[in-house]
Scaffold this motif. Sequence first.
Motif, short mmCIF file in Angstrom:
data_model
loop_
_atom_site.label_atom_id
_atom_site.label_comp_id
_atom_site.label_asym_id
_atom_site.label_seq_id
_atom_site.Cartn_x
_atom_site.Cartn_y
_atom_site.Cartn_z
N MET A 8 0.81 -1.09 -0.12
CA MET A 8 -0.04 0.00 -0.02
C MET A 8 0.83 1.31 0.04
O MET A 8 1.64 1.45 0.83
CB MET A 8 -0.95 0.10 1.16
N ARG A 9 1.00 1.86 -0.97
CA ARG A 9 1.94 2.99 -1.30
C ARG A 9 1.80 4.06 -0.24
O ARG A 9 2.57 4.52 0.28
CB ARG A 9 1.86 3.59 -2.69
N GLY A 46 -10.39 4.18 0.02
CA GLY A 46 -9.15 4.75 -0.73
C GLY A 46 -9.29 6.13 -1.59
O GLY A 46 -8.45 6.86 -2.03
N ILE A 81 -8.12 9.14 0.17
CA ILE A 81 -6.57 9.34 -0.33
C ILE A 81 -6.13 9.61 -1.51
O ILE A 81 -5.33 10.45 -1.63
CB ILE A 81 -5.81 7.85 0.73
N CYS A 141 -1.70 7.20 -4.94
CA CYS A 141 -2.46 5.85 -5.64
C CYS A 141 -1.86 5.41 -7.06
O CYS A 141 -1.83 4.30 -7.20
CB CYS A 141 -3.86 6.16 -5.84
N CYS A 188 0.90 2.76 -6.97
CA CYS A 188 0.38 1.75 -5.92
C CYS A 188 0.31 0.30 -6.49
O CYS A 188 -0.11 0.03 -7.56
CB CYS A 188 -0.90 2.18 -5.09
N ARG A 231 -5.34 -1.19 -6.87
CA ARG A 231 -6.03 -0.16 -7.64
C ARG A 231 -7.09 0.44 -6.60
O ARG A 231 -8.00 -0.06 -6.19
CB ARG A 231 -6.72 -1.05 -8.72
N VAL A 232 -7.03 1.84 -6.61
CA VAL A 232 -8.07 2.41 -5.81
C VAL A 232 -9.24 2.41 -6.38
O VAL A 232 -10.19 2.62 -5.60
CB VAL A 232 -7.30 3.99 -5.69
N CYS A 251 -7.88 -1.92 -3.51
CA CYS A 251 -7.24 -1.37 -2.68
C CYS A 251 -7.72 -1.58 -1.20
O CYS A 251 -9.02 -1.69 -1.30
CB CYS A 251 -7.59 0.22 -2.91
N PRO A 252 -7.17 -2.04 -0.33
CA PRO A 252 -7.73 -2.63 0.92
C PRO A 252 -8.59 -1.51 1.55
O PRO A 252 -9.47 -1.95 2.47
CB PRO A 252 -6.12 -2.93 1.73
N PHE A 253 -8.32 -0.19 1.36
CA PHE A 253 -8.87 0.76 2.23
C PHE A 253 -10.51 0.60 1.78
O PHE A 253 -11.32 0.87 2.76
CB PHE A 253 -8.33 2.16 1.89
FE1 SF4 Z 1 -3.36 3.66 -0.74
FE2 SF4 Z 1 -5.28 2.21 -1.94
FE3 SF4 Z 1 -4.16 4.51 -2.84
FE4 SF4 Z 1 -2.92 2.31 -2.82
S1 SF4 Z 1 -4.50 2.37 -3.85
S2 SF4 Z 1 -1.99 4.48 -2.15
S3 SF4 Z 1 -3.44 1.53 -0.70
S4 SF4 Z 1 -5.36 4.43 -1.13
#
Ligand code: SF4
Length: 513
Positions: free
Chosen positions: A349-350, A429, A432, A439, A442, A445-446, A455-457
Motif C-alpha cells: 500500500m503506497r 481509498g 486518499i 495511488c 501503488c 487499484r484504488v 485497494c484494501p482501504f
Molecule cells: Fe493507498 Fe489504496 Fe491508494 Fe494504494 S490504492 S495508495 S492502498 S489508497
Amino acid sequence: MIDSARRLGLVLGDQLSFDLSLFDALDPQEDVLLLAEVAEEARYVAHHPQKIALIFSAMRHFADALRERGWRVIYVRFDDPHNSGSLPGELRRWSDRLRAREVHITECGEWRLQQALEDSGLPLNWHEDRRVLCSRADFARWAAGRRQLRMELFYREMRRRSGLLLEPDGQPCGGSWNLDAENRKALPKGLRGPFPARFLADDVTREVLELVAERFGDHYGRLEGFDYPVTHAEAQALWQHFLDFALAAFGDYQDAMACGEPFLFHARISAALNIGLLDVRQLCADVESAYRQGRVPLNAAEGFIRQLIGWREYVRGIYWLRMPEYAELNAFGNRRALPEFYWTGATGMRCMAEAIGQTLELGYAHHIQRLMVTGNFALLAGIAPKAICEWYLAVYLDAFDWVELPNTLGMVMHADGGYLGSKPYCASGRYIQRMSDYCGGCAYRVDEATGPRACPFNALYWHFLMRHAERLERNPRMAMAYRNLRRMDEVRREALWQRGEELLARLDAGEAL
Ligand code: SF4
Ligand code: DLZ
C-alpha cells in the motif's frame, strides 16, 4: 561543586522553557535545578532514536543556557554510573545529597509521570504549567455541565479569550470562526513545499547521537540524518523559515499529501513546541501579524491558530479531565495486533509505505497522514487502541501522552465512543486518492473494492461500516455513508464483506498487505 541547596527544582525533558513558573518560586543563588536523563523516561515506550536524541541534546543545551543565566544546575547524564534510572529516583538521590528542604516541580504533561512522582512520597511543591493557555482547572470549568464537549465551541471561547483574529466588535476576522473547508485543496501536480530548514549537529548533539546509537540501537527508526533544532535560537529559525516560506500556502494545502514530500507546507515545529523551545502565545501573535500585514491569507492564519489554541489545548484539556480511565477506553472492542509493517514500512500500500517510511526516517508525518492514512487503516482494521496508541507515542518526535492519547484513542480510533469527535474519521481509498498522488504508483487499484488487486482501504471501509452498524448507523454524521451502503445490492455487500474478512485474516496471520 554543588553540595547543598535550600530547595531543589526538577526540570523535565519537555519543560525546556525560560518562563517556566517553577523559576519564579526559586532563587538562583540558594536553590538548585536538576535535569536528568533517565532510562525510565527513555524506555517506557521504544521511542524513535531521534526523539531521544532531540530531548537529550535539547536538555543539555538548556542546562548550559540556565547556567549562563546564573542558575546552579545539576545535570545527570544517561551513562552516569550513579544514575538511578528514574526521575523520582534522581529527585530523592539529589534532595538527600544536597539536604534540600523542599522539592519543586512544574506539573507534568503526562499522567503516568505525575502519578509516579506523587507516589514517591517526596514532599513535592507543584507549580502550574502556564505555558498552556487553558489550565487544567480552566478546562474543567469550561467542561462542567456540558453534555458534549465540542472542539468548535472550545475554540471560539479561546479565540474570544485570547483576542486572536477578532474584529474590534468581537466578531471573527472574515466573518466566520472556522475556515476548515478552505484547508482541503488537493496539491496541484508538480507543486513542492519549500526546501526544508535543517540544523547541523554541534559537539553536544554529536555526543548525544553517539550515546543514542550505542544504547538505543534496538529501537525502531533511523538515527542518521537527525537535523532537528535543539536550542531556542534554532527553533526560532525553523519558525521563521515557516513564516517566510510556507505559512501562506499552509492554509490551502494543510490536508494534501505527496510522494517524497514529507513536510509540504507544514511547520514541523510540533516537537520543538512540545518540549518548550517555542512559545504558543508568540507563535499565534506572529501568525496574526503576518495576516494583518497582508503577508498570508486568512485561511492560513486561522487554520494554523486553530491547531494551536483549538485542537492542541482541547486535547490537553480532555486528557487531564479524563485520565486515567480515558486510556482504557475501547468502544469498538478492538483486539487486533498492530501489523508488523507499521514498524518496517514493508507494505504494497503506497500511502502506508510513504507515511510509515518517512515516520521511521524522520520521526514525522503531518496530521492528515497520521489521521487519514496510518490512523484510518488502524481504525478500519480494528487494531487494539493500546497497540496503535503506543506506536504513535513511540515513533513521533512530538508525541507526549497528553497530545498523542486523545488524538489517537479519541480522534483516530473513536475508542472513546465519540467523546472527542462526533464521528469516526473513516474513509475509503477514494479520500486518499483525492488528497494525494499516492495511488498512481501503488500495487493496488484504488477504483476496485473487491478482487486481489483492490485497494484494501475500500473493502475495509465497508466492512467497518457493516460490523459497527449498530453503534454508528444512527449517528447523523454517518447517515450518508449508511445510505450508500443500503443502496448496494446484497451480492455486492457480501463480496465486500468477504474481501474485508480475507484482508483481516491475512493481518491476523501476520501477512503484510
Ligand atoms: Fe493507498 Fe489504496 Fe491508494 Fe494504494 S490504492 S495508495 S492502498 S489508497
Ligand atoms: C521523552 C523523554 C525522554 C526520552 N527522556 C527524558 C529524560 O531522560 N529526562 C526527562 O526529564 N524527560 C525525558 N523525556 C520527557 C518526559 O518523558 C516528559 O517530561 C514527561 O513524560 C512529561 O510528563
